[in-house]
Design a protein around this motif. Structure first.
Motif, PDB file in Angstrom:
ATOM      1  N   GLU A 132       0.862  -1.175   0.000  1.00 39.04           N
ATOM      2  CA  GLU A 132       0.000   0.000   0.000  1.00 39.04           C
ATOM      3  C   GLU A 132       0.903   1.231   0.000  1.00 39.04           C
ATOM      4  OE1 GLU A 132      -3.882   1.617  -0.073  1.00 39.04           O
ATOM      5  OE2 GLU A 132      -3.226  -0.444  -0.211  1.00 39.04           O
ATOM      6  N   CYS A 133       0.631   2.187  -0.889  1.00 38.65           N
ATOM      7  CA  CYS A 133       1.468   3.379  -1.018  1.00 38.65           C
ATOM      8  C   CYS A 133       0.617   4.639  -1.015  1.00 38.65           C
ATOM      9  CB  CYS A 133       2.245   3.347  -2.330  1.00 38.65           C
ATOM     10  SG  CYS A 133       3.438   2.013  -2.460  1.00 38.65           S
ATOM     11  N   ALA A 134       1.106   5.662  -0.322  1.00 42.87           N
ATOM     12  CA  ALA A 134       0.499   6.986  -0.407  1.00 42.87           C
ATOM     13  C   ALA A 134       1.026   7.659  -1.664  1.00 42.87           C
ATOM     14  CB  ALA A 134       0.861   7.819   0.818  1.00 42.87           C
ATOM     15  N   ILE A 135       0.148   8.331  -2.381  1.00 41.63           N
ATOM     16  CA  ILE A 135       0.556   9.082  -3.568  1.00 41.63           C
ATOM     17  C   ILE A 135       1.081  10.428  -3.091  1.00 41.63           C
ATOM     18  CG2 ILE A 135      -0.180  10.124  -5.741  1.00 41.63           C
ATOM     19  CD1 ILE A 135      -2.468   7.988  -5.759  1.00 41.63           C
ATOM     20  N   LEU A 136       2.383  10.643  -3.297  1.00 43.56           N
ATOM     21  CA  LEU A 136       2.978  11.914  -2.897  1.00 43.56           C
ATOM     22  C   LEU A 136       2.688  13.003  -3.910  1.00 43.56           C
ATOM     23  CD1 LEU A 136       6.465  10.743  -1.583  1.00 43.56           C
ATOM     24  CD2 LEU A 136       4.392  11.228  -0.283  1.00 43.56           C
ATOM     25  N   THR A 137       3.031  12.732  -5.156  1.00 43.04           N
ATOM     26  CA  THR A 137       2.835  13.739  -6.195  1.00 43.04           C
ATOM     27  C   THR A 137       3.045  13.125  -7.571  1.00 43.04           C
ATOM     28  OG1 THR A 137       3.435  15.997  -6.873  1.00 43.04           O
ATOM     29  CG2 THR A 137       5.246  14.565  -6.210  1.00 43.04           C
ATOM     30  N   VAL A 138       2.474  13.763  -8.563  1.00 39.21           N
ATOM     31  CA  VAL A 138       2.760  13.494  -9.971  1.00 39.21           C
ATOM     32  C   VAL A 138       3.472  14.738 -10.482  1.00 39.21           C
ATOM     33  CG1 VAL A 138       1.767  13.077 -12.249  1.00 39.21           C
ATOM     34  CG2 VAL A 138       0.750  11.997 -10.229  1.00 39.21           C
ATOM     35  N   PHE A 139       4.596  14.549 -11.175  1.00 39.37           N
ATOM     36  CA  PHE A 139       5.407  15.701 -11.568  1.00 39.37           C
ATOM     37  C   PHE A 139       6.034  15.454 -12.944  1.00 39.37           C
ATOM     38  CE2 PHE A 139       7.945  12.665  -9.304  1.00 39.37           C
ATOM     39  CZ  PHE A 139       9.149  12.623  -9.977  1.00 39.37           C
ATOM     40  N   PRO A 140       6.308  16.550 -13.682  1.00 41.45           N
ATOM     41  CA  PRO A 140       6.961  16.399 -14.980  1.00 41.45           C
ATOM     42  C   PRO A 140       8.474  16.351 -14.832  1.00 41.45           C
ATOM     43  CG  PRO A 140       6.394  18.687 -14.623  1.00 41.45           C
ATOM     44  CD  PRO A 140       5.881  17.923 -13.431  1.00 41.45           C
ATOM     45  N   ALA A 141       9.103  15.621 -15.753  1.00 40.57           N
ATOM     46  CA  ALA A 141      10.566  15.609 -15.868  1.00 40.57           C
ATOM     47  C   ALA A 141      10.860  15.269 -17.317  1.00 40.57           C
ATOM     48  CB  ALA A 141      11.194  14.587 -14.926  1.00 40.57           C
ATOM     49  N   GLY A 142      11.563  16.147 -17.985  1.00 39.79           N
ATOM     50  CA  GLY A 142      11.804  15.928 -19.409  1.00 39.79           C
ATOM     51  C   GLY A 142      10.478  15.966 -20.153  1.00 39.79           C
TER      52      GLY A 142
END
Length: 121
Positions: free
Chosen positions: A42-52
């Protein structure tokens, strides 16, 4: 793929992807990962972020009590299916993983600076 981020506990970056506002809601959106050995985490979603040219997701693995005491964070490539369902993909390329890791560090640093400056989420 996994990497250690000791400063990745509960902070404003934890809520970046859900916009729920940590002051009002301390519960995080979670998902269950099935690892290669069929272990479920089970994982908490920290963030979705762009890279490249891609997007990535940072996940905080939780123990049976919903806690993370190690600071370990999982990074995956993130996309959506045509119907809008989320898709996670392992990052196989070391250079791509390094880029995603660097950008995640920037997200954490920005969240820390915003928190210190009293910027609301």
């Amino acid at each position: 793929m996994r990497e250690e981020y000791p400063d990745a506990g509960c902070s404003p970056s934890d809520c970046a992807s859900c916009q729920a506002g940590c002051e009002k809601n301390t519960e995080h959106h979670t998902l269950t990962l099935t690892l290669e050995d069929d272990t479920e985490v089970e994982c908490a979603i920290l963030t979705v972020f762009p890279a490249g040219t891609r997007e990535y997701i940072a996940l905080l693995p939780l123990d049976e009590n919903g806690q993370n005491h190690t600071g370990e964070v999982y990074l995956y490539a993130f996309s959506r299916t045509p119907s809008g369902d989320p898709m996670l993909e392992n990052i196989e390329d070391d250079e791509e993983y390094a880029l995603a890791g660097q950008e995640f560090h920037k997200v954490l640093e920005k969240a820390r600076e915003d928190e210190e400056a009293g910027v609301p989420l």
